[in-house]
Design a protein around this motif. Structure first.
Motif, PDB file in Angstrom:
ATOM      1  N   LEU A   1      49.388  16.015  21.336  1.00 37.74           N
ATOM      2  CA  LEU A   1      50.369  16.999  21.798  1.00 37.74           C
ATOM      3  C   LEU A   1      50.647  18.034  20.709  1.00 37.74           C
ATOM      4  O   LEU A   1      50.687  19.237  20.981  1.00 37.74           O
ATOM      5  CB  LEU A   1      51.672  16.293  22.201  1.00 37.74           C
ATOM      6  CG  LEU A   1      51.640  15.604  23.563  1.00 37.74           C
ATOM      7  CD1 LEU A   1      52.963  14.898  23.835  1.00 37.74           C
ATOM      8  CD2 LEU A   1      51.344  16.625  24.662  1.00 37.74           C
ATOM      9  N   ALA A   2      50.815  17.557  19.474  1.00 40.25           N
ATOM     10  CA  ALA A   2      51.088  18.478  18.365  1.00 40.25           C
ATOM     11  C   ALA A   2      49.929  19.459  18.202  1.00 40.25           C
ATOM     12  O   ALA A   2      50.142  20.671  18.044  1.00 40.25           O
ATOM     13  CB  ALA A   2      51.302  17.684  17.084  1.00 40.25           C
ATOM     14  N   VAL A   3      48.709  18.937  18.262  1.00 38.30           N
ATOM     15  CA  VAL A   3      47.532  19.804  18.136  1.00 38.30           C
ATOM     16  C   VAL A   3      47.526  20.839  19.263  1.00 38.30           C
ATOM     17  O   VAL A   3      47.254  22.023  19.037  1.00 38.30           O
ATOM     18  CB  VAL A   3      46.239  18.963  18.150  1.00 38.30           C
ATOM     19  CG1 VAL A   3      45.019  19.847  18.349  1.00 38.30           C
ATOM     20  CG2 VAL A   3      46.123  18.178  16.852  1.00 38.30           C
ATOM     21  N   ALA A   4      47.849  20.399  20.473  1.00 40.42           N
ATOM     22  CA  ALA A   4      47.840  21.311  21.619  1.00 40.42           C
ATOM     23  C   ALA A   4      48.830  22.452  21.414  1.00 40.42           C
ATOM     24  O   ALA A   4      48.516  23.617  21.663  1.00 40.42           O
ATOM     25  CB  ALA A   4      48.151  20.541  22.896  1.00 40.42           C
ATOM     26  N   VAL A   5      50.033  22.122  20.933  1.00 40.06           N
ATOM     27  CA  VAL A   5      51.055  23.155  20.724  1.00 40.06           C
ATOM     28  C   VAL A   5      50.583  24.155  19.664  1.00 40.06           C
ATOM     29  O   VAL A   5      50.645  25.373  19.863  1.00 40.06           O
ATOM     30  CB  VAL A   5      52.399  22.516  20.315  1.00 40.06           C
ATOM     31  CG1 VAL A   5      53.384  23.586  19.876  1.00 40.06           C
ATOM     32  CG2 VAL A   5      52.967  21.706  21.468  1.00 40.06           C
TER      33      VAL A   5
ATOM     34  N   PHE B   1      39.075  19.303  25.318  1.00 42.55           N
ATOM     35  CA  PHE B   1      38.495  18.601  24.181  1.00 42.55           C
ATOM     36  C   PHE B   1      39.486  17.594  23.594  1.00 42.55           C
ATOM     37  O   PHE B   1      39.144  16.442  23.338  1.00 42.55           O
ATOM     38  CB  PHE B   1      38.074  19.615  23.111  1.00 42.55           C
ATOM     39  CG  PHE B   1      37.233  19.030  22.022  1.00 42.55           C
ATOM     40  CD1 PHE B   1      35.852  18.971  22.153  1.00 42.55           C
ATOM     41  CD2 PHE B   1      37.816  18.523  20.877  1.00 42.55           C
ATOM     42  CE1 PHE B   1      35.075  18.422  21.155  1.00 42.55           C
ATOM     43  CE2 PHE B   1      37.040  17.972  19.871  1.00 42.55           C
ATOM     44  CZ  PHE B   1      35.667  17.919  20.008  1.00 42.55           C
ATOM     45  N   VAL B   2      40.743  18.038  23.413  1.00 40.76           N
ATOM     46  CA  VAL B   2      41.775  17.142  22.875  1.00 40.76           C
ATOM     47  C   VAL B   2      41.960  15.941  23.808  1.00 40.76           C
ATOM     48  O   VAL B   2      42.023  14.792  23.368  1.00 40.76           O
ATOM     49  CB  VAL B   2      43.104  17.903  22.695  1.00 40.76           C
ATOM     50  CG1 VAL B   2      44.229  16.943  22.346  1.00 40.76           C
ATOM     51  CG2 VAL B   2      42.972  18.959  21.605  1.00 40.76           C
TER      52      VAL B   2
ATOM     53  N   LEU C   1      38.566  21.244  15.098  1.00 44.43           N
ATOM     54  CA  LEU C   1      37.508  20.584  15.866  1.00 44.43           C
ATOM     55  C   LEU C   1      37.694  20.799  17.358  1.00 44.43           C
ATOM     56  O   LEU C   1      36.726  20.830  18.115  1.00 44.43           O
ATOM     57  CB  LEU C   1      37.486  19.082  15.557  1.00 44.43           C
ATOM     58  CG  LEU C   1      36.867  18.699  14.218  1.00 44.43           C
ATOM     59  CD1 LEU C   1      37.014  17.205  13.971  1.00 44.43           C
ATOM     60  CD2 LEU C   1      35.398  19.096  14.166  1.00 44.43           C
ATOM     61  N   ALA C   2      38.943  20.948  17.796  1.00 44.48           N
ATOM     62  CA  ALA C   2      39.191  21.101  19.229  1.00 44.48           C
ATOM     63  C   ALA C   2      38.894  22.512  19.724  1.00 44.48           C
ATOM     64  O   ALA C   2      38.658  22.724  20.904  1.00 44.48           O
ATOM     65  CB  ALA C   2      40.643  20.739  19.538  1.00 44.48           C
TER      66      ALA C   2
ATOM     67  N   VAL D   1      34.049  31.286   8.900  1.00 42.87           N
ATOM     68  CA  VAL D   1      35.422  30.776   8.997  1.00 42.87           C
ATOM     69  C   VAL D   1      35.528  29.650  10.023  1.00 42.87           C
ATOM     70  O   VAL D   1      36.396  28.786   9.924  1.00 42.87           O
ATOM     71  CB  VAL D   1      36.373  31.940   9.352  1.00 42.87           C
ATOM     72  CG1 VAL D   1      37.704  31.444   9.857  1.00 42.87           C
ATOM     73  CG2 VAL D   1      36.580  32.822   8.133  1.00 42.87           C
ATOM     74  N   LEU D   2      34.605  29.617  11.000  1.00 41.53           N
ATOM     75  CA  LEU D   2      34.676  28.591  12.037  1.00 41.53           C
ATOM     76  C   LEU D   2      33.818  27.366  11.730  1.00 41.53           C
ATOM     77  O   LEU D   2      33.797  26.415  12.497  1.00 41.53           O
ATOM     78  CB  LEU D   2      34.259  29.183  13.391  1.00 41.53           C
ATOM     79  CG  LEU D   2      35.221  30.223  13.974  1.00 41.53           C
ATOM     80  CD1 LEU D   2      34.664  30.819  15.245  1.00 41.53           C
ATOM     81  CD2 LEU D   2      36.578  29.604  14.236  1.00 41.53           C
ATOM     82  N   HIS D   3      33.059  27.371  10.610  1.00 41.96           N
ATOM     83  CA  HIS D   3      32.173  26.225  10.344  1.00 41.96           C
ATOM     84  C   HIS D   3      32.410  25.632   8.963  1.00 41.96           C
ATOM     85  O   HIS D   3      31.603  25.813   8.063  1.00 41.96           O
ATOM     86  CB  HIS D   3      30.697  26.646  10.462  1.00 41.96           C
ATOM     87  CG  HIS D   3      30.276  26.914  11.866  1.00 41.96           C
ATOM     88  ND1 HIS D   3      30.323  28.172  12.423  1.00 41.96           N
ATOM     89  CD2 HIS D   3      29.818  26.098  12.834  1.00 41.96           C
ATOM     90  CE1 HIS D   3      29.911  28.105  13.672  1.00 41.96           C
ATOM     91  NE2 HIS D   3      29.601  26.868  13.951  1.00 41.96           N
ATOM     92  N   TRP D   4      33.500  24.916   8.780  1.00 39.84           N
ATOM     93  CA  TRP D   4      33.764  24.282   7.483  1.00 39.84           C
ATOM     94  C   TRP D   4      34.092  22.809   7.603  1.00 39.84           C
ATOM     95  O   TRP D   4      34.300  22.124   6.621  1.00 39.84           O
ATOM     96  CB  TRP D   4      34.905  25.003   6.775  1.00 39.84           C
ATOM     97  CG  TRP D   4      36.107  25.232   7.661  1.00 39.84           C
ATOM     98  CD1 TRP D   4      36.379  26.382   8.357  1.00 39.84           C
ATOM     99  CD2 TRP D   4      37.160  24.313   7.980  1.00 39.84           C
ATOM    100  NE1 TRP D   4      37.536  26.226   9.076  1.00 39.84           N
ATOM    101  CE2 TRP D   4      38.038  24.969   8.860  1.00 39.84           C
ATOM    102  CE3 TRP D   4      37.440  23.006   7.601  1.00 39.84           C
ATOM    103  CZ2 TRP D   4      39.165  24.358   9.383  1.00 39.84           C
ATOM    104  CZ3 TRP D   4      38.572  22.394   8.117  1.00 39.84           C
ATOM    105  CH2 TRP D   4      39.423  23.073   8.999  1.00 39.84           C
TER     106      TRP D   4
END
Lengths: 305, 303
Positions: A13-17, A284-285, B145-146, B173-176
């Motif tokens: 949830l934190a990642v989504a926000v 993905f999450v 990653l998401a 910037v997107l590949h680290w």
């Protein structure tokens, strides 16, 4: 186990926000949406008028809160480019992409699992080397190129399958192979390593001593443990298929979310692009979360820890 | 009680002294065929890119209207002065392929370097300090990653305005994440080893420990990831250019050439096939080199 799952859910949830906020900022500050609507060389007064009408002159946090509140209620905003609610666009296109994602994951499983298992059962054999060669090649082939070559061969030269479109299930065969192939190296390598580890373990030696041999040994004893990590990777790969659909759907003219994404980007349609990036990230999450829970449910060792 | 001592006679084919680390590396490299093939491809294409002006038979931008849509030399109507034929506007295909190596390698090296700087910095910090820093970095990693990388790259390149430098910056910037994951766990291990404690005891500052003691020991792993990310970045650039949100015409980029060839692919498939083979070769070269480097530099020497 409940604690473990709750922790995972909270993290997701934190990642989504955070992701929703970051995508909102990126797309709203890198461009001026008022100009996108008015056109590049519009009069300043017109742009100012549009800014007022759409409310772009208000503080960012207010606009974000409004947008996020809308998303939670299922209101994804209005597309300037398609002149439709974004939610409607997404709902129209999502089933096609979902079908493509599931079919291409099946292709991955059908190719990668047997290859990985056979390679692990015969380490350093010709079969093992062939499997490794396939993995190395599949990793280096540009996905869009593979798609075009397949169209030239299967659709034009041999006339076995349709060139493009999404009218029938046959139209999904080539795209699924192309999209599925991109996950083969990762899944195959993981299956092979998992299987190799398990085959060297003590309990397999015990099973051998009890007289289990060949297919029975592999199926009843080895496979269960070897495939545990593969299941979580498959869930993650299914999530990745959504963003992978951009190229495949564009090449095969499939009207799904991926093609919608490219067309919206080229049309500077920020509301649609923003929702799609957010949506793909959420899928993905969610898939990652599902993988964690599945793993905890299937592997008793994780439940205790 | 004294432990039993084992008398070992020196093997006949072994030199008297133990081989130096450098000799071990060289010996392993000479035995690793995948590494040799990969490195040859990579170096070969690097040479092609560097000496493009000397190698290309024509100016890659010059449009010769009298020589439009020529087939390659092995097909009917092919001419030796245009060995791989010409495109719709009469540009020599071989010359464009040769110059395309420059774009791919420039983006590959540039983006992989940017990713390296970000990933290694975060990884070393998270691994060395642990605790809250590690948690914070881990959260950023999970979020990154998401994100749908290609889609985000497309949107950002389109918004900022496509150019080679924008593509390099955004792909980098997107590949680290790969750098981060590997250097973090390696740093955690190094932190506990004596020589780091010794350096600290001698009064080395945090900065000296991180840059003088930890970082040099991460070089082999970073190098391995760099070669893999080289391939990833090259594939990303080709996909962006193919979709029209990467390198712009008339610059010769392999991905863009495939997009241009797509219009005529049913009549002249080689225009799509050739640049694809070029991308494939370069990425296979990078990946084989990476696989080989990993085996060669592994502590126990997986062969």
């Amino acid at each position: 186990m409940l604690k473990y799952i709750l922790q995972r859910v909270a993290l997701a949830l934190a990642v989504a926000v955070v992701l929703s906020f970051v995508t909102f900022l990126l797309l709203n500050f890198a461009t001026d949406p008022a100009y996108a609507i008015a056109g590049e060389d519009a009069e300043p007064e017109v742009v100012e008028q549009i800014r007022k009408t759409y409310g772009f002159d208000r503080p960012v946090l207010v606009r974000y809160a409004e947008w996020a509140g809308g998303v939670l209620r299922g209101d994804f905003g209005e597309s300037y480019y398609w002149n439709k609610p974004v939610a409607e666009l997404v709902a129209d296109r999502a089933p096609v992409t979902l079908l493509l994602a599931v079919m291409s994951l099946s292709v991955t499983v059908v190719i990668a699992l047997p290859l990985g298992i056979v390679a692990a059962l015969n380490p350093n054999s010709a079969l093992d080397r062939m499997a490794l060669g396939i993995a190395v090649s599949a990793q280096a082939v540009p996905n869009f190129w593979l798609g075009l070559i397949m169209i030239i061969l299967f659709a034009v030269q041999w006339r076995l399958l349709p060139v493009s479109g999404d009218a029938t299930l046959m139209h999904f065969v080539l795209p699924s192979i192309v999209l599925g192939a991109s996950s083969v190296p990762a899944v195959m390598r993981l299956t092979r390593t998992g299987m190799l580890d398990v085959m060297e373990s003590d309990y397999i030696r015990t099973a051998r001593a009890k007289g289990f041999r060949g297919a029975a040994l592999v199926r009843r004893h080895a496979l269960r443990n070897a495939l545990l990590p593969v299941i979580s990777v498959l869930a993650v790969q299914l999530g990745a298929k959504f963003s992978g659909s951009v190229i495949t759907e564009t090449i095969f003219a499939i009207n799904g979310l991926g093609r919608l994404a490219l067309e919206s980007i080229l049309g500077s349609d920020i509301p649609t692009v923003q929702i799609l990036i957010f949506l793909f990230a959420i899928v993905f999450v969610a898939m990652n979360l599902l993988a964690d829970i599945l793993n905890a449910a299937l592997d008793p060792r994780l439940r205790i820890a | 009680m004294t432990p039993p001592t084992v008398q070992t006679a020196p093997a006949a084919d072994m030199p008297d002294r133990a081989p130096t680390p450098r000799e071990i590396l060289r010996r392993r490299a000479l035995r690793h065929r995948g590494f040799q093939i990969g490195l040859s491809i990579l170096v070969g294409l690097l040479v092609v890119a560097l000496f493009a002006p000397l190698l290309a038979p024509h100016d890659p931008f010059a449009q010769t209207l009298s020589a439009r849509m020529l087939p390659p030399v092995w097909a009917d109507g092919g001419r030796w002065d245009y060995p791989l034929g010409t495109d719709q506007v009469g540009r020599d295909y071989l010359s464009r392929l040769i110059y395309g190596a420059r774009v791919s390698l420039l983006v590959g090296f540039g983006a992989a370097t940017i990713g390296m700087v970000i990933g290694v910095t975060l990884g070393v910090l998270a691994g060395y300090f642990g605790g809250a820093v590690d948690h914070a970095v881990n959260f950023v990693l999970t979020a990154q990653l998401a994100l749908p990388g290609l889609l985000l790259a497309m949107a950002l390149v389109f918004i900022i305005g496509p150019s080679v430098w924008v593509v390099i910056g955004i792909v980098g910037v997107l590949h680290w994440t790969y750098y981060l994951v590997v250097t973090r766990s390696a740093t955690m291990r190094l932190r506990e080893i004596e020589f780091v404690a010794a350096a600290k005891a001698l009064g080395a500052s945090r900065r000296q420990v991180l840059i003088g003691e930890i970082l040099p020991n991460l070089v082999p792993q970073i190098l391995v990831i760099f070669t893999f990310e080289l391939g990833v970045a090259i594939l990303a650039e080709s996909a962006l250019s193919f979709l029209g949100v990467g390198i712009q015409p008339p610059t010769p980029s392999w991905g863009l050439m495939i997009a241009e060839g797509k219009e005529v692919m049913f009549f002249r498939p080689w225009q799509v096939v050739l640049p694809g083979i070029a991308i494939f070769l370069l990425v296979v070269g990078a990946n084989l080199t990476g696989d080989g480097l990993r085996d060669i530099t592994a502590p126990e020497g997986r062969t």
